[in-house]
Design a protein around this motif. Structure first.
Motif, PDB file in Angstrom:
ATOM      1  N   GLY A 138     -23.999 -35.797  14.231  1.00 50.31           N
ATOM      2  CA  GLY A 138     -23.499 -34.918  14.803  1.00 50.31           C
ATOM      3  C   GLY A 138     -22.692 -33.785  13.751  1.00 50.31           C
ATOM      4  O   GLY A 138     -23.117 -32.648  13.750  1.00 50.31           O
ATOM      5  N   ARG A 173     -25.956 -32.130  12.070  1.00 50.06           N
ATOM      6  CA  ARG A 173     -26.306 -31.099  12.916  1.00 50.06           C
ATOM      7  C   ARG A 173     -25.695 -30.004  12.890  1.00 50.06           C
ATOM      8  O   ARG A 173     -26.295 -29.048  12.939  1.00 50.06           O
ATOM      9  CB  ARG A 173     -26.925 -31.935  14.053  1.00 50.06           C
ATOM     10  CG  ARG A 173     -27.411 -31.041  15.234  1.00 50.06           C
ATOM     11  CD  ARG A 173     -28.758 -30.506  14.833  1.00 50.06           C
ATOM     12  NE  ARG A 173     -29.922 -31.637  14.769  1.00 50.06           N
ATOM     13  CZ  ARG A 173     -30.960 -31.442  13.935  1.00 50.06           C
ATOM     14  NH1 ARG A 173     -31.447 -30.171  13.688  1.00 50.06           N
ATOM     15  NH2 ARG A 173     -31.724 -32.380  13.757  1.00 50.06           N
ATOM     16  N   GLY A 174     -24.468 -30.204  13.136  1.00 49.77           N
ATOM     17  CA  GLY A 174     -23.581 -29.047  13.144  1.00 49.77           C
ATOM     18  C   GLY A 174     -23.522 -28.261  12.181  1.00 49.77           C
ATOM     19  O   GLY A 174     -23.530 -27.015  12.051  1.00 49.77           O
ATOM     20  N   ASP A 223     -24.151 -40.015  23.963  1.00 50.76           N
ATOM     21  CA  ASP A 223     -22.942 -39.727  24.180  1.00 50.76           C
ATOM     22  C   ASP A 223     -22.368 -40.991  24.809  1.00 50.76           C
ATOM     23  O   ASP A 223     -21.160 -41.354  24.356  1.00 50.76           O
ATOM     24  CB  ASP A 223     -22.655 -38.831  25.637  1.00 50.76           C
ATOM     25  CG  ASP A 223     -23.395 -37.298  25.159  1.00 50.76           C
ATOM     26  OD1 ASP A 223     -23.406 -37.025  23.942  1.00 50.76           O
ATOM     27  OD2 ASP A 223     -23.978 -36.665  26.068  1.00 50.76           O
ATOM     28  N   GLN A 269     -13.761 -32.026  24.411  1.00 51.27           N
ATOM     29  CA  GLN A 269     -14.931 -30.977  24.830  1.00 51.27           C
ATOM     30  C   GLN A 269     -14.384 -30.024  25.905  1.00 51.27           C
ATOM     31  O   GLN A 269     -14.504 -28.769  25.612  1.00 51.27           O
ATOM     32  CB  GLN A 269     -16.074 -31.784  25.614  1.00 51.27           C
ATOM     33  CG  GLN A 269     -16.977 -32.622  24.392  1.00 51.27           C
ATOM     34  CD  GLN A 269     -18.316 -33.264  24.989  1.00 51.27           C
ATOM     35  OE1 GLN A 269     -18.181 -33.305  26.252  1.00 51.27           O
ATOM     36  NE2 GLN A 269     -19.114 -33.344  24.166  1.00 51.27           N
ATOM     37  N   GLU A 307     -22.609 -26.148  18.557  1.00 48.25           N
ATOM     38  CA  GLU A 307     -22.731 -26.864  17.352  1.00 48.25           C
ATOM     39  C   GLU A 307     -21.518 -27.348  16.716  1.00 48.25           C
ATOM     40  O   GLU A 307     -21.490 -28.110  16.278  1.00 48.25           O
ATOM     41  CB  GLU A 307     -23.520 -26.028  16.341  1.00 48.25           C
ATOM     42  CG  GLU A 307     -23.157 -24.458  16.075  1.00 48.25           C
ATOM     43  CD  GLU A 307     -23.593 -23.529  16.937  1.00 48.25           C
ATOM     44  OE1 GLU A 307     -23.749 -23.738  18.197  1.00 48.25           O
ATOM     45  OE2 GLU A 307     -23.577 -22.362  16.480  1.00 48.25           O
ATOM     46  N   VAL A 331     -20.364 -30.391  18.362  1.00 44.43           N
ATOM     47  CA  VAL A 331     -21.160 -31.344  18.348  1.00 44.43           C
ATOM     48  C   VAL A 331     -20.689 -32.136  16.878  1.00 44.43           C
ATOM     49  O   VAL A 331     -20.208 -33.185  16.743  1.00 44.43           O
ATOM     50  CB  VAL A 331     -22.450 -31.115  17.882  1.00 44.43           C
ATOM     51  CG1 VAL A 331     -23.143 -32.216  17.464  1.00 44.43           C
ATOM     52  CG2 VAL A 331     -23.107 -30.620  19.291  1.00 44.43           C
ATOM     53  N   THR A 332     -20.267 -30.903  15.825  1.00 44.53           N
ATOM     54  CA  THR A 332     -19.510 -31.530  14.513  1.00 44.53           C
ATOM     55  C   THR A 332     -18.190 -32.329  14.912  1.00 44.53           C
ATOM     56  O   THR A 332     -18.055 -33.208  14.232  1.00 44.53           O
ATOM     57  CB  THR A 332     -19.540 -30.395  13.663  1.00 44.53           C
ATOM     58  OG1 THR A 332     -20.727 -29.634  13.816  1.00 44.53           O
ATOM     59  CG2 THR A 332     -18.941 -30.742  12.269  1.00 44.53           C
TER      60      THR A 332
END
Lengths: 326, 319, 362
Positions: free
Chosen positions: A128, A131-132, B251, B284, B295, B298-299
């Motif tokens: 993750g 990708r970020g 997930d 989230q 993005e 996600v990080t």
């Protein structure tokens, strides 16, 4: 001699592959045309290089699910460097891509070997994160074909000695594979990987520097994925932050495991991994050249992999009958 | 005396404690930074989006505790949805009759995975990787590029709330199943078998645990849960398509490992998975309502996973 | 230990149950909290810093299919340009992957964040119906941009389409036909097998091929590259293998047409196989200039974004009704008339060749 060949771990896989190619050729004779062989060959290099690194990790009883994201981040950074500094030599770019990948792999290795994080957790997290970061460094903008040097694209078009088959990228993958084979056979690190995966506790008792060597496996996996990032740019031209390398980890793991590397570590060969990659490449290209309706492709793909696994397993059991007690 | 007890508690349940603290922190920070986060109606409504992931987290916990993995569950959701929608709209079978059949279909598909893993000794990672493509592909064969509607009076289960609460029906189902799964893993013989198998399958076999049978049942259960998710998703979206629920498996696995379940098997609690799932949901939601880019989200989830694991690993004496 | 574990379990269960109970006092409603002074968002969300729009401003958000797609950057440019001319507070957000249900949470969040108009390029024609209904029940206008909810038009307020989709199929056939001199075999490489727009255009293409003008052209196959680099390239190579006498490939998708161009270049068949379709000038620039492909078509995404921004502003103020035959002014783009089903068409497609491609940047 032949007997010996058939006792090799890769023999069943080779037979499955031959059977598959035969069936495809019967249905579509042009499968073996030069153009199509080039398609198959071009399908492979990215996968081979990533899968070899993944194999090193799996040998140590680990797993690296961040390879797709490492491929993405390193490919994106290198493509941006080539775009912004057009005078940059592409061999330097290859080193840069490998270096970025190795650095990202070293972060994985540090988390796993240094801090003791379970491999899947650490690499799931960096999957993750990397990708970020790919979006962050590129501000979400793709690098277009016209912004990349022409001789990079030529790596996927022309081959050495004026031959176009196989192109340079395939040679690069084969050289990496050969080097990896020598490394696994003759270097201390390579042999230690087998030892660690075979018996992690025993290995450390026998004086194997388990942490250091595990760390090295992740660095190598990252370096491979990093180099593959540049090859991706060469092959596809456009480098898009969302799509580059996305989902590649499952493909690489599938190739390694189909190639007979034990998911529990300690055993596996380069030849097997190459055959695993080839099998996946043949299946994918075959789906495109046979007139299989789009809606059937995914099911056929899944069924063929499952059948390959079962046949491989059954054949191996027969070969080893008697040698193995259950 | 007390401190040694705390120490022992910490050593045994560090991941669970860490995610609990992180959950509270995430809630407080989200509410503090973004006042619009503190709206119960919104929070509960939005969390229905994650119902299926929450349910799969429960069954995946058992699978991972047993030392295995099931990547095919999200494809099972799509395939079972496709079967049900096809039977309903092309063959006119009443929908209420099909709802109880969903877990049965799902269970059967899961049992196929279980057979390959337990009887043929193939690694579950590869088997379910293959059936992931296979089941998704079969859904595609059934539906092609069309989408089939479910009956209008069946859609929208997520809007129905328990009287006098914000609890939407899917959440009620989820909470009930949380308790069922916790009891199953921590209170039954089957749960014992799962844990023992995960610690060491060979030793388990020699000490009389029916390993193969346990695994087949486990994968069947996992498939059946996907079947349940499938009918919930059908109701939530009102349509069946072959590409629904794609990619959710990561997930689910993230929630399970964040909750402290060991990927090598043998260790894990339903409590940990549940809190980890809530943590991801809250983070989230908090980032979503604050307008954080996808993005970055996600990080952030990746960093959260690392933080949780490092916190519990570096502070306990465990190697 | 066993006791402890049970305690943890029970604690977790009660925690969730407690959290679910409706409190006696009414919860803070979004309207109540938005009265508090605007706070800056979390550090991570630096790009969208505002929490509530100043009075009078119309809050418009655009949700494309996914982030990092250069095509939608063009649309965003149009929105941004319009927001300098009219009183709108514009922002954009999108999921990382173009999954059919991935946009739902973004829509819910934007409703909560107080959007007045949500412009969206939907990833699914039907999976978003119920969240759209929720949004509209709360007074939020839904405007689809670039694509429509074919068959589910009642779930949105209006649609801005880039060009007349009814004519696009015929338009594309004429483009490849003229390049192929109206003779020979050709194939189509599309996006995914269930991409609603592409499927609609392909239907139009098949219809157009019935024209006697195209009698000598034969459509030999349709393949799907799923808008992924690897799959598109493999499928394009498969076409060349399957049909050695192929004279043309039509790819009505920007990822697909780039992949096909790449393939004819690496297979060195650019002189035999004509490639065209829909693609952005930036992605196709080099292939056009190197003569790998003769031409590629596309409308102007910025123009579409610009019109969508004006439509959003008007809808929110109540000046614009997305009903057939209504019309509205769009700054420098003149006025636009709403067609059947509340659809507004931005303009005719442009054709890019090596001579004019440098005039465009999107």
């Amino acid at each position: 001699m032949i007997n010996k060949l058939f006792q090799r771990r890769e023999a069943p896989l080779l037979i499955i592959l031959a059977a598959l190619v035969t069936i495809v050729c019967l249905l579509q004779p042009r499968f073996l045309s030069p153009g199509n062989l080039q398609s198959v060959l071009l399908w492979l290099p990215l996968l081979i290089i990533v899968a070899l690194g993944e194999m090193a990790v799996i040998l140590t009883r680990g797993i690296d699910v961040s390879v797709g994201s490492i491929l993405g981040l390193s490919g994106m950074m290198t493509a941006m460097a080539l775009r912004d500094y057009p005078e940059l030599n592409i061999y330097v770019a290859a080193l840069l891509a490998t270096g970025i990948g190795a650095f990202l792999g070293a972060i994985n290795g540090g988390l796993i070997a240094g801090a003791g994080t379970p491999p899947i957790v650490a690499t799931l997290a960096t999957l993750g994160i990397y990708r970020g970061l790919t979006f962050v460094v590129s501000s979400g903008k793709q690098v277009d074909d016209y912004q990349l040097p022409r001789n990079l694209a030529r790596w996927s078009i022309d081959g050495p000695f004026g031959l176009s088959i196989p192109p340079y990228v395939v040679w690069i993958a084969l050289i990496v594979a050969a080097a990896m084979h020598l490394f696994l056979t003759y270097s201390r690190t390579g042999r230690d990987w087998y030892a660690i995966g075979g018996e992690p506790d025993g290995a450390s008792d026998r004086g194997v520097p388990v942490r250091l060597q595990t760390f090295c496996a992740y660095v190598l996996s990252g370096a491979g994925a990093g180099l593959a990032g540049l090859l991706y740019a060469s092959r596809f031209g456009t480098v898009n932050p969302a799509s580059i390398g996305n989902g590649f980890e499952l493909l690489a793991i599938a190739a390694v495991v189909i190639g007979g590397t034990s998911i529990f570590g300690g055993s596996g060969t380069i030849a097997g991994v190459l055959l695993g990659c080839l099998l996946l490449g043949v299946i994918n290209v075959a789906l495109a050249v046979l007139n299989i309706a789009e809606t059937w492709q995914s099911a056929v793909y899944g069924a063929v992999i499952l059948m390959a696994l079962l046949t491989d397993d059954a054949a191996r059991r027969r070969l080893m009958k008697g040698a193995r007690h259950k | 005396m007390i401190s040694s007890r705390i120490r022992r508690l910490w050593n045994a349940y560090a991941p669970e404690i860490v995610v609990t603290i992180l959950l509270i922190l995430a809630f407080v920070i989200s509410g503090w930074r973004e006042p619009r986060f503190l709206d119960a109606a919104y929070l509960f409504d939005r969390s229905t989006l994650y119902t299926e992931i929450g349910l799969l987290t429960l069954s995946m916990t058992l699978i991972i505790v047993a030392g295995h993995i099931d990547l095919s569950v999200t494809s099972i959701i799509a395939f079972v949805g496709a079967i049900i929608a096809t039977l309903y709209s092309r063959y006119g079978i009443p929908f209420w009759l099909l709802i109880p059949l969903a877990p049965v279909f799902g269970g059967f598909l899961g049992a196929v995975n279980g057979y390959f893993v337990a009887r043929r000794n193939l690694p579950s990672l590869v088997v379910t990787l293959a059936t992931m493509a296979l089941y998704r592909g079969m859904a595609q064969i059934l539906l092609g590029d069309s989408s089939l509607m479910t009956p209008p009076d069946y859609t929208g289960i997520e809007r129905v709330t328990l009287p006098h609460t914000y609890l939407h029906t899917p959440l009620v189902i989820w909470i009930t199943l949380c308790l069922v799964f916790a009891a199953l893993l921590h209170r039954t013989v089957f749960g014992r078998y799962i844990t023992v198998t995960g610690v060491n399958p060979e030793a388990a076999l020699y000490s009389g645990v029916p390993v193969a049978q346990t695994l087949i049942r486990l994968f069947t259960l996992s498939g059946a849960m996907a079947g349940v998710c499938s009918v919930l998703l059908l109701s939530r979206l009102g349509v069946a398509r072959y590409d629904h629920a794609r990619g959710w498996e990561l997930d689910v696995i993230t929630a399970v490992v964040l909750g402290g379940t060991s990927i090598f098997g043998g260790r894990g609690t339903i409590y940990g998975s549940v809190v980890a799932f809530l943590l991801i949901t809250i983070v989230q939601t908090g980032m979503g309502v604050a307008g954080v880019k996808a993005e970055i989200q996600v990080t952030a989830i990746g960093l959260l996973l690392l933080l949780a694991v490092l916190l519990s690993r570096l502070t306990t004496g465990r190697k | 230990m066993k006791k402890l574990r049970f305690f943890l379990m029970a604690f977790g269960a009660s925690l969730t149950l407690l959290a679910g109970c409706k409190p006696d006092t009414p919860p803070a409603s979004p309207t109540a909290t938005s009265a508090t002074p605007p706070t800056t968002a979390t550090e991570a969300g630096t790009t969208t810093a505002t929490t509530s729009a100043p009075a009078g401003k119309v809050r418009v958000v655009y949700i494309p299919k996914n982030t990092g797609n250069p095509y939608f950057d063009g649309v965003v440019k149009g929105f941004e340009q319009a927001s300098k001319e009219i009183d709108i507070d514009f922002s954009t957000t999108a999921p990382a992957q173009p999954d059919p249900t991935a946009q739902i949470s973004f829509i819910k969040d934007e409703i909560q964040r107080g959007a007045n108009v949500i412009c969206i390029t939907p990833n699914s024609v039907d999976a978003l119906n119920s969240v759209f209904d929720d949004a509209r029940a709360k007074g939020v206008k839904i405007l689809t941009v670039n694509a429509d909810l074919t068959g589910n038009e009642s779930h949105r307020d209006g649609a801005i389409l880039p060009t007349d989709f009814d004519k696009l199929g015929a338009n594309q056939i004429e483009l490849i036909g003229s390049l192929m001199k109206y003779t020979g075999k050709f194939a189509i490489l599309s996006a995914t097998a269930d991409a609603p727009d592409q499927n609609f255009w392909i239907k139009g293409m098949k219809e157009a091929l019935k024209d006697p003008k195209y009698a000598k052209m034969e459509l030999v196959g349709i393949v799907y590259g799923d808008d992924k680099d690897q799959k598109s390239v493999t499928e394009a190579e498969g076409l060349l293998t399957k049909y050695p006498d192929l004279k043309g490939i039509l790819a009505p998708t920007s990822v697909g047409v780039a992949a096909v161009a790449k393939v004819v270049e690496s297979r060195k068949v650019a002189d035999k196989v004509i490639v065209t379709g829909l693609g952005t000038p930036n992605t196709m620039r080099r292939y056009l200039k190197d003569g790998i492909i003769p031409a590629v078509a596309l409308w102007s995404p910025p123009e579409m974004g610009y019109i969508a921004a004006y439509a959003s502003f008007g809808m929110s103020k109540g000046d614009v009704k997305m009903t057939p035959d209504a019309s509205f002014k769009t700054g420098k783009m003149g006025s636009r008339i709403v067609g059947k089903n509340g659809v507004v068409i931005a303009g005719p497609p442009l054709v890019f060749t090596k001579d004019n491609v440098d005039k465009y940047d999107f």
